[in-house]
Write an enzyme that holds these catalytic residues in place. Structure first.
Site, PDB file in Angstrom:
ATOM      1  N   GLY A  86       0.748  -1.237   0.000  1.00 19.13           N
ATOM      2  CA  GLY A  86       0.000   0.000   0.000  1.00 19.13           C
ATOM      3  C   GLY A  86       0.781   1.291   0.000  1.00 19.13           C
ATOM      4  N   HIS A  93      -5.199  -2.317  -1.867  1.00 17.02           N
ATOM      5  CA  HIS A  93      -5.071  -3.385  -2.851  1.00 17.02           C
ATOM      6  C   HIS A  93      -4.233  -4.524  -2.285  1.00 17.02           C
ATOM      7  CE1 HIS A  93      -1.616  -0.729  -3.536  1.00 17.02           C
ATOM      8  NE2 HIS A  93      -0.979  -1.756  -4.079  1.00 17.02           N
ATOM      9  N   HIS A  95      -1.828  -7.847  -3.436  1.00 14.27           N
ATOM     10  CA  HIS A  95      -1.050  -8.480  -4.495  1.00 14.27           C
ATOM     11  C   HIS A  95      -1.220  -9.984  -4.357  1.00 14.27           C
ATOM     12  CE1 HIS A  95       1.474  -4.904  -5.545  1.00 14.27           C
ATOM     13  NE2 HIS A  95       1.188  -4.577  -4.295  1.00 14.27           N
TER      14      HIS A  95
END
Length: 130
Positions: A86, A93, A95
């Site tokens: 982040g 989000h 990964h």
């Protein structure tokens, strides 16, 4: 100003979308650590993951699980690693990174620079398993 992810969500910027619903979107990272590296993003723009409400956080994890299972089937790997960093984009989000060795989840190493065709092929492979 809208984050780059909000611009992708709003279809202002193209992306290799893996899966999308009314609350979340998953798309390939264009500079991945490994082939199949996917970002999972809530459509509501909130910078820090632990600032989002519990329902959205739970839904994000369930959505990410569905995508991760498809990645695992599509891309040869031992596991699909999960990272929430982040720092690079101020929009929560996750990964999802196919992993065969620990270093596959090393964000300090050089990123890949796949062609558009390579990204299209990876996205198609993953989508087949959804």
């Amino acid at each position: 100003m809208a984050s780059i992810f909000t611009r992708i969500i709003n279809k202002e910027i193209p992306a290799h979308i893996i899966l999308e619903d009314e609350r979340y979107i998953a798309f390939l990272d264009i500079n991945p650590l490994v082939v199949g590296h996917t970002l999972v993003v809530p459509k509501k723009e909130v910078d820090f993951i632990f600032d989002i409400d519990d329902e959205t956080l739970a839904g994000l994890n369930v959505f990410a699980k569905k995508v991760a299972l498809a990645i695992k089937k599509a891309i040869p790997c031992k596991r699909v690693g999960v990272a929430v960093i982040g720092l690079e984009v101020p929009h929560t989000h996750m990964h999802l990174v196919p992993m065969n060795v620990m270093d596959d989840l090393n964000f300090t190493r050089a990123k890949l620079n796949p062609s558009k065709e390579e990204l299209v092929q990876a996205a198609e492979k993953i989508r087949k398993f959804l």
